[in-house]
Motif scaffolding. Structure first.
Motif, PDB file in Angstrom:
ATOM      1  N   UNK A 147      51.907 -86.790  72.289  1.00 34.72           N
ATOM      2  CA  UNK A 147      53.180 -86.055  72.333  1.00 34.72           C
ATOM      3  C   UNK A 147      53.956 -86.592  73.521  1.00 34.72           C
ATOM      4  N   UNK A 148      54.960 -87.408  73.241  1.00 34.65           N
ATOM      5  CA  UNK A 148      55.630 -88.123  74.315  1.00 34.65           C
ATOM      6  C   UNK A 148      56.974 -88.644  73.815  1.00 34.65           C
ATOM      7  N   UNK A 149      57.428 -89.727  74.381  1.00 32.79           N
ATOM      8  CA  UNK A 149      58.743 -90.272  74.046  1.00 32.79           C
ATOM      9  C   UNK A 149      58.693 -91.322  72.950  1.00 32.79           C
ATOM     10  N   UNK A 150      57.570 -91.438  72.253  1.00 36.31           N
ATOM     11  CA  UNK A 150      57.425 -92.486  71.245  1.00 36.31           C
ATOM     12  C   UNK A 150      56.907 -93.762  71.871  1.00 36.31           C
ATOM     13  N   UNK A 151      57.271 -94.911  71.325  1.00 31.32           N
ATOM     14  CA  UNK A 151      56.832 -96.192  71.885  1.00 31.32           C
ATOM     15  C   UNK A 151      57.648 -97.325  71.278  1.00 31.32           C
ATOM     16  N   UNK A 152      57.739 -98.423  72.037  1.00 31.23           N
ATOM     17  CA  UNK A 152      58.349 -99.659  71.546  1.00 31.23           C
ATOM     18  C   UNK A 152      57.243-100.501  70.902  1.00 31.23           C
ATOM     19  N   UNK A 153      57.144-100.435  69.574  1.00 27.95           N
ATOM     20  CA  UNK A 153      56.058-101.121  68.886  1.00 27.95           C
ATOM     21  C   UNK A 153      56.264-102.621  68.798  1.00 27.95           C
ATOM     22  N   UNK A 154      57.443-103.108  69.185  1.00 28.23           N
ATOM     23  CA  UNK A 154      57.636-104.556  69.187  1.00 28.23           C
ATOM     24  C   UNK A 154      57.081-105.206  70.450  1.00 28.23           C
ATOM     25  N   UNK A 155      56.489-104.426  71.329  1.00 29.04           N
ATOM     26  CA  UNK A 155      55.807-104.993  72.489  1.00 29.04           C
ATOM     27  C   UNK A 155      54.526-105.680  72.020  1.00 29.04           C
ATOM     28  N   UNK A 156      54.189-106.787  72.652  1.00 22.13           N
ATOM     29  CA  UNK A 156      53.029-107.569  72.223  1.00 22.13           C
ATOM     30  C   UNK A 156      51.721-106.801  72.297  1.00 22.13           C
TER      31      UNK A 156
END
Length: 488
Positions: A147-156
């Motif tokens: 439970x947070x701010x999501x994530x940048x899944x395009x990170x390696x």
């Protein structure tokens, strides 16, 4: 104003859900503009709270009229929610190691900490992370809710798990959409000031190089982007305390059925200090915290192990008074399954944040200072010389590391390599057991600081030599489609 309804089971509803919610909104409409009323409703555990624009006088009159149903009415804080960032042991059957990362001098000290066995100098590990390879993909498919701010899944760091991520959204962003990104960043990546908290947490749980586990099933419960985190406007995207409460209720709806066995891990890299709920010298926390308690107990009954940080206080005070951490105090003892994690420095093992030993907090320590994490701020990591990583501090990091470790152990339980009772409490007790926890360094007052260990034995002269771990093949991440605010 935020208002909450009360029932005998904590905070929920009296009588029929639909009837009571309609009654509540009808009464609210007498004191507030009906167009401003928002009901945070769940499918399975009632109503979390109501939000409405009203004057203090009207709020007082409403509180008198609904005194038997409403626990607390308080002005919502204007600031964004706060993140704290800155049994028998089964022997390992096939120990492997993750080699040091690129660049060559970048040692992931927090992972060396996790696998450092008692009495073995960390230098002997040569920057490597050792773990049990009986499961080739540590933590494989263990559901971990964040439970947070999501994530940048395009990170390696996420190429190996991006295809397996599930999203649950709280509310909507400023543009009325639900982006699959990190809500603490600006969608056009113009600013280097954003602090992509959720991206960092996911990397510590299951990042390709940074994660304690390597292949969990991430369920990202993303709070909305309510502000664009430009300079001077705050780093966390503007989500409120109540957004996070609603996010936890989304997990309650997502998991069905009662279970005595651990089915999932819940990472709450959050700490809500009691002082956030003080209004004119009066403590208004009872509504929020009672509902939080009710939701977490519901999840535990469904087989979820909750993990949280003890909170950040760089003055290292001897009092912890915030939530959910308070639910783990030994003078409350209302939630024995909850793990409250404190932070140590990754290399020196010095105590970095507040403790409350008199009340049993934290339960365990993990790296929480000088921790390498994924930088989800695209504008920043494109300029970075350290492969898109950054140094992070906070007990949220420590909690995320323990969440990854819990997933690692849970997978070993699932394949019957680790033979302990499968309940959330037993999994917690295993992580905190005397056969695993150990103190790398004493506190200034001489007290031990028991910290995590993954239980993997290490022998520098092991014959044959340990083998390097072969990670999963990388998975191509498809371009975002439709109205989602992601960029490659």
């Amino acid at each position: 104003m935020a208002a909450s309804a009360q029932s005998s089971g904590g905070l929920g509803l009296l009588g029929d859900d639909n009837f009571f919610a309609g009654k509540e909104v009808t009464h609210l409409a007498n004191y507030a503009d009906p167009s401003t009323i928002y009901t945070s409703r769940t499918r399975t555990v009632g109503v979390n709270y109501w939000l409405a624009n009203m004057s203090h006088m009207n709020a007082t009159m409403f509180a008198v009229e609904m005194a038997h149903e409403v626990v607390a009415i308080y002005p919502q804080v204007p600031e964004p929610a706060y993140h704290p960032i800155n049994d028998n042991l089964s022997p390992a059957t096939a120990v492997v190691y993750q080699e040091k990362t690129v660049p060559p001098n970048s040692v992931l000290e927090h992972l060396v900490f996790v696998c450092q066995q008692p009495g073995t100098p960390r230098e002997l590990y040569q920057g490597r992370y050792f773990f049990d390879n009986v499961e080739p993909i540590p933590g494989r498919d263990v559901p971990v809710y964040i439970v947070d701010t999501g994530a940048r899944l395009d990170h390696k760091e996420f190429r190996h798990v991006a295809h397996n991520v599930e999203w649950l959204h709280v509310g909507q962003d400023l543009d009325g959409r639900n982006a699959e990104d990190d809500s603490a960043t600006d969608p056009e990546h113009k600013f280097t000031t954003a602090a992509a908290h959720g991206t960092s947490m996911l990397s510590l749980v299951t990042g390709a190089s940074l994660g304690v586990s390597k292949g969990v099933k991430p369920i990202l419960v993303r709070v909305p982007r309510r502000i664009i985190p430009a300079p001077g406007r705050g780093p966390y995207g503007g989500a409120t305390d109540e957004d996070y409460l609603e996010g936890i209720s989304k997990v309650c709806d997502h998991i069905t059925g009662i279970s005595t066995e651990t089915r999932a891990i819940l990472l709450l890299a959050l700490h809500f200090p009691r002082k956030r709920f003080m209004r004119n010298g009066e403590d208004k926390s009872i509504g929020f915290t009672s509902r939080l308690h009710f939701l977490l107990k519901d999840l535990i009954s469904k087989g979820v192990l909750p993990i949280t940080g003890s909170g950040n206080n760089f003055d290292r005070s001897d009092t912890i008074d915030g939530f959910p951490a308070n639910f783990g105090r030994n003078d409350h003892n209302t939630m024995p399954e909850l793990i409250v994690v404190g932070g140590l420095h990754s290399t020196s093992a010095d105590m970095a944040f507040q403790t409350d030993f008199a009340n049993g907090l934290p339960h365990i320590f993990a790296p929480g200072a000088g921790v390498k994490t994924a930088d989800g701020n695209r504008q920043q990591f494109e300029l970075s010389y350290d492969e898109g990583l950054k140094s992070s501090n906070g007990t949220s990091c420590a909690a995320a590391i323990v969440a990854g470790l819990a997933a690692y152990f849970l997978r070993l339980i699932q394949i019957e390599e680790l033979k302990i009772n499968k309940s959330p409490l037993s999994l917690k007790n295993h992580i905190l057991s005397d056969r695993l926890k150990w103190s790398r360094k004493a506190a200034p007052d001489g007290r031990d600081l028991p910290a995590i260990w993954n239980g993997v034995p290490f022998d520098v002269d092991h014959d044959p030599p340990y083998e390097p771990w072969t990670p999963q093949e990388e998975v191509v991440i498809p371009e975002a489609s439709g109205s989602q605010n992601r960029s490659g």
